[in-house]
Write an enzyme that holds these catalytic residues in place. Sequence first.
Site, PDB file in Angstrom:
ATOM      1  N   LYS A  76     -94.081   3.463  -1.093  1.00  0.00           N
ATOM      2  CA  LYS A  76     -93.320   2.798  -0.025  1.00  0.00           C
ATOM      3  C   LYS A  76     -92.140   3.659   0.372  1.00  0.00           C
ATOM      4  O   LYS A  76     -91.405   4.146  -0.488  1.00  0.00           O
ATOM      5  CB  LYS A  76     -92.810   1.431  -0.539  1.00  0.00           C
ATOM      6  CG  LYS A  76     -92.106   0.609   0.531  1.00  0.00           C
ATOM      7  CD  LYS A  76     -93.110  -0.199   1.310  1.00  0.00           C
ATOM      8  CE  LYS A  76     -92.505  -0.872   2.534  1.00  0.00           C
ATOM      9  NZ  LYS A  76     -92.295   0.038   3.663  1.00  0.00           N
ATOM     10  N   LYS A 100     -84.964   3.731  -6.193  1.00  0.00           N
ATOM     11  CA  LYS A 100     -84.451   2.530  -5.529  1.00  0.00           C
ATOM     12  C   LYS A 100     -85.376   1.337  -5.754  1.00  0.00           C
ATOM     13  O   LYS A 100     -84.936   0.258  -6.150  1.00  0.00           O
ATOM     14  CB  LYS A 100     -84.306   2.799  -4.024  1.00  0.00           C
ATOM     15  CG  LYS A 100     -83.726   1.633  -3.238  1.00  0.00           C
ATOM     16  CD  LYS A 100     -83.760   1.877  -1.740  1.00  0.00           C
ATOM     17  CE  LYS A 100     -82.886   3.035  -1.340  1.00  0.00           C
ATOM     18  NZ  LYS A 100     -82.851   3.215   0.135  1.00  0.00           N
ATOM     19  N   LYS A 112     -91.856   9.047   1.140  1.00  0.00           N
ATOM     20  CA  LYS A 112     -91.071   9.277   2.359  1.00  0.00           C
ATOM     21  C   LYS A 112     -91.891  10.161   3.278  1.00  0.00           C
ATOM     22  O   LYS A 112     -92.729  10.946   2.820  1.00  0.00           O
ATOM     23  CB  LYS A 112     -89.747   9.971   2.035  1.00  0.00           C
ATOM     24  CG  LYS A 112     -88.650   9.662   3.039  1.00  0.00           C
ATOM     25  CD  LYS A 112     -88.082   8.268   2.841  1.00  0.00           C
ATOM     26  CE  LYS A 112     -86.924   7.973   3.762  1.00  0.00           C
ATOM     27  NZ  LYS A 112     -86.295   6.690   3.461  1.00  0.00           N
ATOM     28  N   THR A 197     -80.912  -3.954   6.220  1.00  0.00           N
ATOM     29  CA  THR A 197     -80.162  -2.932   5.473  1.00  0.00           C
ATOM     30  C   THR A 197     -78.666  -3.152   5.635  1.00  0.00           C
ATOM     31  O   THR A 197     -77.908  -3.110   4.655  1.00  0.00           O
ATOM     32  CB  THR A 197     -80.559  -1.518   5.929  1.00  0.00           C
ATOM     33  OG1 THR A 197     -81.986  -1.388   5.900  1.00  0.00           O
ATOM     34  CG2 THR A 197     -79.965  -0.465   5.000  1.00  0.00           C
ATOM     35  N   ASN A 228     -78.516   1.580  13.279  1.00  0.00           N
ATOM     36  CA  ASN A 228     -78.981   0.254  12.851  1.00  0.00           C
ATOM     37  C   ASN A 228     -78.203  -0.252  11.636  1.00  0.00           C
ATOM     38  O   ASN A 228     -77.753  -1.399  11.603  1.00  0.00           O
ATOM     39  CB  ASN A 228     -80.482   0.322  12.537  1.00  0.00           C
ATOM     40  CG  ASN A 228     -81.024  -1.013  12.037  1.00  0.00           C
ATOM     41  OD1 ASN A 228     -81.004  -1.279  10.849  1.00  0.00           O
ATOM     42  ND2 ASN A 228     -81.481  -1.844  12.946  1.00  0.00           N
ATOM     43  N   SER A 356     -88.678  -5.215   3.743  1.00  0.00           N
ATOM     44  CA  SER A 356     -89.979  -4.583   3.994  1.00  0.00           C
ATOM     45  C   SER A 356     -91.006  -5.108   2.991  1.00  0.00           C
ATOM     46  O   SER A 356     -92.163  -5.375   3.344  1.00  0.00           O
ATOM     47  CB  SER A 356     -89.871  -3.061   3.853  1.00  0.00           C
ATOM     48  OG  SER A 356     -89.419  -2.480   5.047  1.00  0.00           O
TER      49      SER A 356
END
Length: 424
Positions: A76, A100, A112, A197, A228, A356
């Site tokens: 992810k 994380k 990523k 976030t 964002n 997510s």
Amino acid sequence: MEHKIEPLYDGPLFRNAIQTLDEAAKIINCDPNILERLKRPRRCITVSVPVRMDDHSVKVFTGYRVQYSPTLGPYKGGIRYHQNVDLSEVVGLAALMTFKNSVLGLPLGGAKGGITVDPTKLSRTEKQNLTRRYASEIGPFVGPTKDIPAPDVGTDPQTMAWFMDTYSQEQGGFAQPGVVTGKPVEIGGSLGRNHATGLGVVYVAEKAFEVCNMSMKGASIAIQGFGNVGSFAAKFAHERGARIVAVSDVSGGIFNGDGLDINEVNEYIKAHKFLKGYPKAQPISNEELLEVKCDALFPCALENQIDTHNAEKIQAKIIVEGANGPITNAATKILHKRGVFIAPDVIANGGGVIVSYFEWVQDTMSYFWDEDEVNGRLKGIITKAFDKGYSLAKEKNIDMRSAAMAVSVQRLERAMLLRGLYPR
């Protein structure tokens, strides 16, 4: 034996992650074989992305997808469109995603992706063509049970919609919403994902103020990065009574010691695209913003913004990392020694990946939650992760970054030892 980083992906972000990993491993006395495995990405995919531009010429871009660790679940992590994207950066970001997801207690691995491109120079058609070809190139390696991308710098819900549609068409045409997260709500996105976030940053900031015996109400906050993450962090902090004294974007920053009217700033950006020229504040640079006298600093832009050159000049009492890796490992030590409390990125900017995860769960079940439920579950997970990290930091008398990483590595170590090594 000293670990040597493979030259192909040796870069400052990854080196920093490995250094933090080494220190965390010492705290928990990590199995050396597990540590060696955690220092290498499982798979690095580099793809050629040819795109027909609006002038009918063909440009070829380079795309990446790094799948770092699948120990805890499917890979992810976001997809970044930026002119400075390279393999070393993507490997570093994928490593951070692994740690994380582990510290947040999610059943997900780390990955990523990215393309070396300046998205601001692409038309909508060119960006769509780029996204669809990239999705097609990495398509065999992703999927709802394999690897689930999401937006990052330079990408957004529309990018994810194009990616999902491309994947779905190549799988037979029927919608496969679980292949990406951060999609528009109309095609399987989650309520609350867009601001997750930024909201997570503020939930963590509230905890940081609490443990430092301070209150967010009336506190002065400077925010580097007004995309964002930064814009929503500003909005939610402002709503909680904080005084936002400085914000910045790629055009530079603005400062007003009495506090900025965040709604007005947002309206200005809607009209002018950038902060530059905002009339009710003094212009400052991104570098100057970091050194503003304030109670809390939220670096929500790019990595390595605070290093040994400016760590001594930081005047904030609390730093909440909204970006990935905005403070180097060496700078963390300087700041910790100076008594600055750092809420590290692996927890502080975890709101996006937490929601997510919720989106992926909802897509899998085809059953969706309302926004209050999403926000409430987000707060529960992110504050629990903060409490775990803070408890270990107090117990071992270490900084929060080291503690959060130790919690993360311990979970990965246990899982890897239980699963064993294939083949033996």
